[in-house]
Write an enzyme that holds these catalytic residues in place. Structure first.
Site, PDB file in Angstrom:
ATOM      1  N   ASN A   1       0.967  -1.132  -0.027  1.00 28.76           N
ATOM      2  CA  ASN A   1       0.017  -0.061   0.102  1.00 28.76           C
ATOM      3  C   ASN A   1       0.787   1.422  -0.060  1.00 28.76           C
ATOM      4  O   ASN A   1       1.664   1.553   0.998  1.00 28.76           O
ATOM      5  CB  ASN A   1      -0.963  -0.089   1.315  1.00 28.76           C
ATOM      6  CG  ASN A   1      -1.696   1.279   1.394  1.00 28.76           C
ATOM      7  OD1 ASN A   1      -1.938   2.033   0.540  1.00 28.76           O
ATOM      8  ND2 ASN A   1      -2.441   1.401   2.519  1.00 28.76           N
ATOM      9  N   TRP A   2       0.912   1.994  -1.151  1.00 26.51           N
ATOM     10  CA  TRP A   2       1.935   3.053  -1.134  1.00 26.51           C
ATOM     11  C   TRP A   2       1.242   4.262  -0.638  1.00 26.51           C
ATOM     12  O   TRP A   2       2.115   5.177  -0.632  1.00 26.51           O
ATOM     13  CB  TRP A   2       2.234   3.501  -2.810  1.00 26.51           C
ATOM     14  CG  TRP A   2       3.109   2.108  -3.346  1.00 26.51           C
ATOM     15  CD1 TRP A   2       3.241   1.066  -2.874  1.00 26.51           C
ATOM     16  CD2 TRP A   2       3.294   2.439  -4.954  1.00 26.51           C
ATOM     17  NE1 TRP A   2       3.925   0.394  -3.931  1.00 26.51           N
ATOM     18  CE2 TRP A   2       3.770   0.716  -5.022  1.00 26.51           C
ATOM     19  CE3 TRP A   2       3.218   3.157  -5.927  1.00 26.51           C
ATOM     20  CZ2 TRP A   2       4.575   0.587  -6.283  1.00 26.51           C
ATOM     21  CZ3 TRP A   2       3.832   3.115  -7.132  1.00 26.51           C
ATOM     22  CH2 TRP A   2       4.436   1.601  -7.296  1.00 26.51           C
ATOM     23  N   LYS A   3       0.043   4.243  -0.100  1.00 28.33           N
ATOM     24  CA  LYS A   3      -0.495   5.429   0.289  1.00 28.33           C
ATOM     25  C   LYS A   3      -0.473   6.732  -0.526  1.00 28.33           C
ATOM     26  O   LYS A   3      -0.397   6.544  -1.535  1.00 28.33           O
ATOM     27  CB  LYS A   3      -0.110   5.570   1.833  1.00 28.33           C
ATOM     28  CG  LYS A   3      -0.377   4.111   2.772  1.00 28.33           C
ATOM     29  CD  LYS A   3      -0.245   4.441   4.129  1.00 28.33           C
ATOM     30  CE  LYS A   3      -0.196   3.177   4.722  1.00 28.33           C
ATOM     31  NZ  LYS A   3      -0.093   3.292   6.391  1.00 28.33           N
TER      32      LYS A   3
ATOM     33  N   HIS B   1      -9.481   0.975   5.238  1.00 29.10           N
ATOM     34  CA  HIS B   1      -8.120   1.101   5.885  1.00 29.10           C
ATOM     35  C   HIS B   1      -8.477   1.951   7.108  1.00 29.10           C
ATOM     36  O   HIS B   1      -9.360   3.053   7.196  1.00 29.10           O
ATOM     37  CB  HIS B   1      -7.182   2.006   4.988  1.00 29.10           C
ATOM     38  CG  HIS B   1      -5.905   1.679   5.512  1.00 29.10           C
ATOM     39  ND1 HIS B   1      -5.395   2.825   6.548  1.00 29.10           N
ATOM     40  CD2 HIS B   1      -4.901   0.874   5.258  1.00 29.10           C
ATOM     41  CE1 HIS B   1      -4.092   2.444   6.637  1.00 29.10           C
ATOM     42  NE2 HIS B   1      -3.816   1.194   6.269  1.00 29.10           N
TER      43      HIS B   1
ATOM     44  N   GLU C   1      -6.760   4.463   8.213  1.00 26.86           N
ATOM     45  CA  GLU C   1      -6.529   5.791   8.122  1.00 26.86           C
ATOM     46  C   GLU C   1      -7.700   6.577   7.313  1.00 26.86           C
ATOM     47  O   GLU C   1      -7.980   7.759   7.656  1.00 26.86           O
ATOM     48  CB  GLU C   1      -5.350   5.962   7.138  1.00 26.86           C
ATOM     49  CG  GLU C   1      -4.057   5.735   7.838  1.00 26.86           C
ATOM     50  CD  GLU C   1      -2.885   5.215   7.104  1.00 26.86           C
ATOM     51  OE1 GLU C   1      -2.824   5.216   5.700  1.00 26.86           O
ATOM     52  OE2 GLU C   1      -2.037   4.637   7.780  1.00 26.86           O
TER      53      GLU C   1
ATOM     54  N   GLU D   1      -5.221  -5.111  10.693  1.00 25.91           N
ATOM     55  CA  GLU D   1      -4.043  -4.098  11.067  1.00 25.91           C
ATOM     56  C   GLU D   1      -4.409  -3.309  12.208  1.00 25.91           C
ATOM     57  O   GLU D   1      -5.189  -2.246  12.172  1.00 25.91           O
ATOM     58  CB  GLU D   1      -4.112  -3.221   9.779  1.00 25.91           C
ATOM     59  CG  GLU D   1      -4.083  -3.587   8.419  1.00 25.91           C
ATOM     60  CD  GLU D   1      -3.430  -2.688   7.539  1.00 25.91           C
ATOM     61  OE1 GLU D   1      -2.400  -2.934   6.943  1.00 25.91           O
ATOM     62  OE2 GLU D   1      -4.034  -1.583   7.281  1.00 25.91           O
TER      63      GLU D   1
ATOM     64  N   GLY E   1       2.779   2.146  10.736  1.00 24.12           N
ATOM     65  CA  GLY E   1       3.643   3.192  10.437  1.00 24.12           C
ATOM     66  C   GLY E   1       4.458   3.626  11.848  1.00 24.12           C
ATOM     67  O   GLY E   1       4.996   4.587  11.831  1.00 24.12           O
TER      68      GLY E   1
ATOM     69  N   SER F   1       3.794  -2.300  10.181  1.00 25.48           N
ATOM     70  CA  SER F   1       5.005  -2.507  10.515  1.00 25.48           C
ATOM     71  C   SER F   1       5.587  -3.714   9.919  1.00 25.48           C
ATOM     72  O   SER F   1       6.590  -4.102  10.695  1.00 25.48           O
ATOM     73  CB  SER F   1       5.407  -2.003  12.009  1.00 25.48           C
ATOM     74  OG  SER F   1       5.057  -0.602  12.087  1.00 25.48           O
TER      75      SER F   1
ATOM     76  N   GLY G   1       2.785  -1.067   4.245  1.00 24.50           N
ATOM     77  CA  GLY G   1       2.847   0.077   3.901  1.00 24.50           C
ATOM     78  C   GLY G   1       4.296   0.709   3.865  1.00 24.50           C
ATOM     79  O   GLY G   1       4.815   0.455   2.900  1.00 24.50           O
ATOM     80  N   GLY G   2       4.792   1.299   4.662  1.00 26.89           N
ATOM     81  CA  GLY G   2       6.056   1.856   4.424  1.00 26.89           C
ATOM     82  C   GLY G   2       7.256   0.952   3.772  1.00 26.89           C
ATOM     83  O   GLY G   2       7.888   1.585   3.072  1.00 26.89           O
TER      84      GLY G   2
HETATM   85  P1  PGA Z   1       2.871   0.153   7.567  1.00 27.37           P
HETATM   86  O1  PGA Z   1       1.499   0.368   7.083  1.00 27.37           O
HETATM   87  O2  PGA Z   1       3.427  -1.162   6.957  1.00 27.37           O
HETATM   88  O3  PGA Z   1       3.657   1.421   7.286  1.00 27.37           O
HETATM   89  O4  PGA Z   1       2.740  -0.013   9.290  1.00 27.37           O
HETATM   90  C1  PGA Z   1       0.651  -0.681   7.001  1.00 27.37           C
HETATM   91  C2  PGA Z   1      -0.829  -0.170   6.217  1.00 27.37           C
HETATM   92  O5  PGA Z   1      -1.279   0.519   6.747  1.00 27.37           O
HETATM   93  O6  PGA Z   1      -1.309  -1.038   5.384  1.00 27.37           O
END
Ligand code: PGA
Length: 247
Positions: A9-11, A96, A98, A163, A169, A209, A230-231
């Site tokens: 997930n590049w966000k 998600h 977020e 998640e 993150g 993470s 994500g990251g």
């Molecule tokens: P993260 O994000 O790997 O940066 O913790 C995961 C996600 O939100 O899908």
């Protein structure tokens, strides 16, 4: 037998040149080696067309980060599920944390999004996860079970991603014991909702993470069928390191 899925997930990251560079790097890695999993990336909507073009001849699938719950109409700034399908997407993330936090999305809205995704022929990845406060109050299992009951669309073969909000993150991943416990509970609730056979087939991803250093341990757990990253998905080598950790 559930084949593992590693999804990046590049966000809200990357301009055109960054997306092309990352997609080319992933595509080169995929040309040299086939890890023991399916691969999927979720670029920002602005990059879907270009990244889709770079990835089109390889094994890495494309997905959208969100879609609207309706098929079309007066919804400025939103994206309909069939618009994503039209660009070659096979999956879409819904719910998600977020989106739930930034846009106040409720379980029923997330369910509508998942339903719209299925209607457009996409596989929704339905996200659930507790906050730190909920975990510390001993309510993690209840919270994720209720989110799943409220957010999972009917029919199709949705994917579920656990998640924990506090692990996203932050560099702080959930322990393998916590992940195993929550995933077992999610599979049990899926059994109640959809029957044992469908529950056994459903992919349950862990996200929060995930990095090359902890991937093997998490992906080795019985009920963990992949990762939503994500990251670490913004660096081709890290994403690949996670994919390579699939047993
Ligand atoms: P993260 O994000 O790997 O940066 O913790 C995961 C996600 O939100 O899908």
């Amino acid at each position: 037998m559930r084949r593992k899925l590693i999804a990046g997930n590049w966000k809200m990251n990357g301009l055109l040149a960054d997306g092309v560079e990352l997609a080319r790097a992933l595509s080169n890695l995929a040309a040299g080696e086939a890890p023991n999993c399916d691969l999927l990336v979720f670029p920002p909507a602005t990059l879907l067309m270009t990244v889709g073009g770079v990835l089109s001849s390889g094994p890495i699938a494309l997905g959208g980060q969100d879609c609207h719950g309706e098929a079309g109409g007066a919804h400025t700034g939103d994206i309909a599920a069939d618009m994503l399908a039209d660009l070659g997407c096979s999956h879409v993330i819904v719910g998600h944390s977020e989106r739930r936090a930034d846009h106040g999305e409720s379980d029923s809205e997330v369910k509508a999004k998942g339903q719209a995704a299925l209607a457009a022929g996409l596989t929704p990845i339905v996200c659930v996860g507790e906050s730190l406060e909920e975990r510390e109050a001993g309510r993690a299992l209840t919270v994720v079970a209720n989110q799943l009951r409220g957010s999972l669309p009917e029919g199709g073969s949705p994917v579920v991603a656990y998640e924990p909000v506090w692990a996203i993150g932050t560099g702080k991943s959930a322990t393998p014991e916590d992940v195993a416990e929550v995933h077992a509970e999610l599979r049990r609730v899926l059994g109640e909702m959809r029957g044992a056979a469908a529950a056994a087939e459903t992919l349950l991803l862990y996200g929060g993470s995930v990095k090359p250093a902890n991937a093997a341990e998490l992906l080795g757990l019985e009920d963990v069928d992949g990762a939503l990253v994500g990251g670490a998905s913004l660096k081709a080598d890290d994403f690949w390191g996670i994919a390579r950790a699939c047993p």
